[in-house]
Design a protein around this motif. Structure first.
Motif, PDB file in Angstrom:
ATOM      1  N   ASP A  65      35.710  34.157  52.375  1.00 28.42           N
ATOM      2  CA  ASP A  65      36.368  35.132  51.499  1.00 28.42           C
ATOM      3  C   ASP A  65      36.533  36.465  52.222  1.00 28.42           C
ATOM      4  O   ASP A  65      37.589  37.097  52.173  1.00 28.42           O
TER       5      ASP A  65
ATOM      6  N   ARG B  50      38.673  53.519  46.303  1.00 32.06           N
ATOM      7  CA  ARG B  50      38.801  52.980  44.946  1.00 32.06           C
ATOM      8  C   ARG B  50      38.603  51.480  44.916  1.00 32.06           C
ATOM      9  O   ARG B  50      37.968  50.943  44.012  1.00 32.06           O
TER      10      ARG B  50
ATOM     11  N   LEU C 288      35.898  49.553  42.780  1.00 34.44           N
ATOM     12  CA  LEU C 288      36.209  48.436  41.897  1.00 34.44           C
ATOM     13  C   LEU C 288      35.353  47.221  42.222  1.00 34.44           C
ATOM     14  O   LEU C 288      34.774  46.580  41.336  1.00 34.44           O
TER      15      LEU C 288
ATOM     16  N   ILE D 119      32.814  45.305  39.650  1.00 30.64           N
ATOM     17  CA  ILE D 119      32.922  43.925  39.164  1.00 30.64           C
ATOM     18  C   ILE D 119      31.851  43.016  39.755  1.00 30.64           C
ATOM     19  O   ILE D 119      31.904  41.810  39.592  1.00 30.64           O
TER      20      ILE D 119
ATOM     21  N   PHE E 282      34.987  45.172  33.106  1.00 32.56           N
ATOM     22  CA  PHE E 282      35.484  46.546  33.092  1.00 32.56           C
ATOM     23  C   PHE E 282      37.004  46.577  33.008  1.00 32.56           C
ATOM     24  O   PHE E 282      37.689  45.814  33.687  1.00 32.56           O
TER      25      PHE E 282
ATOM     26  N   PHE F  99      39.973  49.683  33.311  1.00 32.80           N
ATOM     27  CA  PHE F  99      40.093  51.101  33.659  1.00 32.80           C
ATOM     28  C   PHE F  99      41.448  51.662  33.238  1.00 32.80           C
ATOM     29  O   PHE F  99      42.418  50.918  33.069  1.00 32.80           O
TER      30      PHE F  99
ATOM     31  N   SER G 169      43.430  53.344  35.138  1.00 32.98           N
ATOM     32  CA  SER G 169      44.428  53.163  36.200  1.00 32.98           C
ATOM     33  C   SER G 169      44.476  51.720  36.724  1.00 32.98           C
ATOM     34  O   SER G 169      44.888  51.472  37.848  1.00 32.98           O
TER      35      SER G 169
ATOM     36  N   ASN H  88      43.320  49.652  38.502  1.00 28.77           N
ATOM     37  CA  ASN H  88      42.542  49.301  39.695  1.00 28.77           C
ATOM     38  C   ASN H  88      42.752  47.858  40.143  1.00 28.77           C
ATOM     39  O   ASN H  88      41.803  47.142  40.446  1.00 28.77           O
TER      40      ASN H  88
ATOM     41  N   LEU I  68      44.166  45.291  43.073  1.00 26.78           N
ATOM     42  CA  LEU I  68      44.410  45.366  44.508  1.00 26.78           C
ATOM     43  C   LEU I  68      45.905  45.155  44.725  1.00 26.78           C
ATOM     44  O   LEU I  68      46.449  44.112  44.366  1.00 26.78           O
TER      45      LEU I  68
ATOM     46  N   ARG J  15      47.969  44.511  47.131  1.00 28.69           N
ATOM     47  CA  ARG J  15      48.599  43.494  47.981  1.00 28.69           C
ATOM     48  C   ARG J  15      48.295  42.080  47.526  1.00 28.69           C
ATOM     49  O   ARG J  15      48.742  41.107  48.124  1.00 28.69           O
ATOM     50  N   GLN J  16      47.483  41.966  46.484  1.00 26.78           N
ATOM     51  CA  GLN J  16      47.097  40.634  46.005  1.00 26.78           C
ATOM     52  C   GLN J  16      47.929  40.256  44.791  1.00 26.78           C
ATOM     53  O   GLN J  16      48.349  41.120  44.027  1.00 26.78           O
TER      54      GLN J  16
ATOM     55  N   LEU K 289      38.999  37.742  41.712  1.00 26.71           N
ATOM     56  CA  LEU K 289      38.064  38.575  42.477  1.00 26.71           C
ATOM     57  C   LEU K 289      36.614  38.567  41.957  1.00 26.71           C
ATOM     58  O   LEU K 289      35.686  38.411  42.748  1.00 26.71           O
ATOM     59  N   PRO K 290      36.378  38.721  40.637  1.00 27.07           N
ATOM     60  CA  PRO K 290      34.972  38.709  40.194  1.00 27.07           C
ATOM     61  C   PRO K 290      34.260  37.388  40.493  1.00 27.07           C
ATOM     62  O   PRO K 290      33.060  37.366  40.731  1.00 27.07           O
TER      63      PRO K 290
ATOM     64  N   VAL L  45      34.627  35.657  43.126  1.00 28.14           N
ATOM     65  CA  VAL L  45      34.224  35.689  44.532  1.00 28.14           C
ATOM     66  C   VAL L  45      32.764  36.134  44.633  1.00 28.14           C
ATOM     67  O   VAL L  45      31.975  35.587  45.397  1.00 28.14           O
TER      68      VAL L  45
ATOM     69  N   ARG M 101      41.063  39.875  34.385  1.00 26.99           N
ATOM     70  CA  ARG M 101      40.023  39.974  35.422  1.00 26.99           C
ATOM     71  C   ARG M 101      38.670  40.271  34.784  1.00 26.99           C
ATOM     72  O   ARG M 101      37.639  39.715  35.181  1.00 26.99           O
TER      73      ARG M 101
END
Lengths: 410, 244
Positions: free
Chosen positions: A5, A316, A320, A324, B101, B103, B105, B107, B109, B111-112, B120-121, B123, B168
């Motif tokens: 990853d 940021r 984040l 998470i 969470f 937010f 803004s 938040n 990513l 480019r993903q 992501l969480p 991972v 997410r």
């Protein structure tokens, strides 16, 4: 977070700024390429020298006629005619560890075959000489003890001589002449190429020692037993320095030299040549290591710089990830893998560029090059370590960010 | 960690039990009481709005609930477990598995893809690669964006981006959804859509704590906590307006 990853994420972020990533890698690329190319050139040259040294034969001590001094005037090497076949015999029997002594005489002359002639060097030798100097026979046969005992009028030709006298033809059994003596060609020597001084070792002819002395005008002089040089071959692992000292003592004693009087012979250990080459190539290696260290250091600082920028830009994202559920170690590993990926890709490109450069050098300059696998592995490993080392500080900075402040970062 | 939390849970116990929670900041010679002796209980399935002007302590309260910060004094039991004394790694695990969470803004990513962002969480939860996409798609489905899974944030509207962020937050099936001004960057109509989504999720049983300074947003919640000067000054239940 698995390493995979982290690696995927690293590639992703490197792709986000392709130009920046490429420029950052440049230091590592140049460093690694320089090392690979220079090691290839150095190793190629060294390999060539080693092959030339091996072609001289191994564990050899050359002993030659020295100069004589008359009234303070030192005449050149070979003016003293004190070295004899009996000296060679004495060295063989009295010095421990001697495998073979090969006495020889040498004479520069013209050799004639049909309407062709060629200036070359004649060696009057015994069969032992061919063994000691590791000469092989490519065609026909070499000289035998019988040829020496009976002073047979036979000759073995070097490759260069064959080329110049016979072109592509078969010389075996053909008659040739040196001075007015007719000789029959019985063999052709295997090819040796140039020696370390760039001399053509194949431009020689071999005749029996006895034949040379009997048929070459002025050769026998006052002493029919005289020789120009002898090659002393020691057994493997013999102490060459000690052997030289023993040979010197023996010859001085045989020549009745009093203490303080100069040697009337010279002596050279052929392995000394290789030792000198070894020392100079070791100096070159140190220089290479210094160049490599400097460029990898510069490359590493470049990586650290860009990783610090990256950490600031991605504050940021780090916030984040922490929010998470990333542990600080996950962030540390992510950025370390990123810096290491950067340096390893740089190393891979550097290896390719280095090998390419070595090939271009080999093709254009005609230098022999040899790609050393160990230099490739070392360059890649060191680059990886550079990536880890210089990535550590930025990665720790990323991992220590406060998630609340990081999330608020603009 | 998360499984411990769930085992410890009994239906009647409060999800959040905060007792005399205090947080100070030192700014030079002065001590700022960002949060001062706050005691409150939130049960499972509640939809709570936290309100107050800036500097009232609502963000500090939120950060403490989200295990992003540690209190100077007091207790915080999440699902029966005291979290005030946990190590940094243990808090990370709680954030990962028990809390989602959202937010202001987003938040995401940039480019993903939406799918990768939602994954992501997982991972950090150690979910195997094979299960990740399936669970992320299910989460995207629950916010109505399954067909946008392959889009990048820049290809999505603000409302869609916030819904990806909510997916997410949901993907590790948390006990608690923490939303910090989730509609702050959205227009009125989109804000209403997001609030409707929160209400739908809440009806399905997820506990939501939402920080906002807008009364129009707070009225969709069924309980409002008012903060001022680091203190909880009002705790009122209300009949929520239905967003959709």
């Amino acid at each position: 977070m698995t390493a995979w990853d982290a690696f995927r994420s690293a590639l992703d972020s490197l792709r986000a700024n392709p130009l920046r990533s490429a420029l950052t890698m440049l230091g590592i690329v140049i460093g690694v390429a320089a090392v690979i190319a220079m090691v290839a050139v150095g190793a190629g040259a060294r390999d060539q020298v080693l092959r030339q040294i091996a072609s001289l034969g191994t564990n050899l001590i050359m002993v030659g006629q020295g100069s004589i001094a008359r009234g303070g005037v030192k005449l050149g090497a070979g003016t003293a005619s004190s070295l004899t076949e009996d000296d060679a015999l004495a060295v063989l029997t009295d010095i421990p560890g001697v495998v073979v002594t090969a006495p020889s005489v040498r004479w520069g002359l013209q050799i004639v075959a049909g309407n062709q002639n060629w200036g070359t060097v004649l060696f009057g030798i015994t069969p032992d000489y061919m063994d000691a100097r590791d000469w092989s026979v490519a065609q026909g046969r070499g000289l035998s003890d019988e040829d020496v005992a009976q002073a047979n009028k036979v000759v073995v030709l070097g490759q260069t001589v064959v080329r110049n006298l016979f072109g592509g033809g078969d010389p075996i059994g053909e008659p040739v002449r040196v001075f007015s003596t007719p000789l029959t060609v019985i063999g052709v020597l295997g090819e040796k190429g140039q020696n370390t001084q760039g001399q053509d070792q194949d431009d020689v002819i071999f005749v029996p020692l006895s034949t040379a002395k009997r048929n070459i005008p002025g050769m026998a002089k006052s002493n029919p037993r005289f020789i120009h040089t002898m090659v002393v071959k020691m057994r493997d692992g013999a102490d060459m320095a000690e052997a030289q000292a023993e040979i010197r003592d023996l010859l001085r004693q045989r020549h009745r030299l009093i203490p303080g009087q100069d040697d009337d012979f010279w002596m050279r250990d052929l392995t000394e040549v290789s030792a000198t080459r070894d020392a100079s190539s070791r100096a070159l290696s140190f220089l290479l290591a210094a160049v490599a260290a400097v460029s990898l250091l510069v490359g590493g600082i470049g990586i650290m710089n860009i990783m610090l920028v990256s950490v600031t830009e991605r504050t940021r994202e780090i916030g984040l990830r922490l929010a998470i559920g990333a542990r600080r170690r996950d962030i540390l590993v992510q950025f370390l893998i990123e810096s290491t990926t950067l340096s390893l890709i740089g190393a891979a490109v550097g290896v390719a560029v280095g090998i390419g450069t070595a090939m271009v050098v080999a093709a254009l300059a005609g230098w022999p090059t040899l790609i050393r696998l160990d230099s490739v592995v070392l360059a890649v490993v060191v680059s990886g370590l550079v990536g880890v080392f210089f990535g550590l500080y930025p990665a720790r900075r990323a991992a220590r960010l406060n998630p609340i402040e990081a999330l608020r970062h603009e | 960690m998360a499984s411990d939390l769930r085992e410890a849970a009994s239906p009647s116990s409060p999800l959040i039990a905060v007792e005399a929670l205090t947080r100070h900041y030192r700014m030079g010679p002065q001590t700022v009481h960002a949060l001062d002796d706050v005691t409150v209980t939130i049960r499972r399935g509640e939809f709570v709005a936290v309100m107050g002007p800036s500097g009232s302590g609502k963000s500090t309260f939120m950060n403490l609930l989200g295990c992003l910060d540690r209190p100077d004094a007091g207790h915080y039991r999440l699902d029966g477990q005291e979290v005030a004394g946990l190590t940094s790694d243990e808090l990370a695990a709680v954030r990962n598995r028990a809390i989602g969470f959202v937010f202001q803004s987003f938040n995401l990513l940039p480019r993903q893809t939406a799918l990768a962002n939602v994954m992501l969480p997982m991972v950090y939860a150690g979910v195997g690669h094979a299960a990740r996409a399936e669970r992320a798609l299910a989460a995207l489905d629950s916010v109505g964006l399954r067909e946008r899974a392959g889009h990048r944030p820049t290809q999505l509207s603000g409302g869609q981006q916030q819904r990806v962020a909510i997916a997410r937050a949901l993907v590790n099936a948390p006990l608690l959804l923490l939303a910090d001004e989730p509609t702050g960057a959205l227009d009125t109509a989109t804000s209403r859509e997001i609030m409707a989504l929160f209400q739908r999720l809440n009806r399905r049983g997820i506990t939501i704590v939402l920080v906002t300074h807008e009364p129009e947003v707070a009225r969709f919640a069924d309980r409002v906590l008012q903060f001022r000067d680091g203190r909880l000054i009002d705790d009122a239940r209300q009949e929520p307006e239905v967003a959709a």
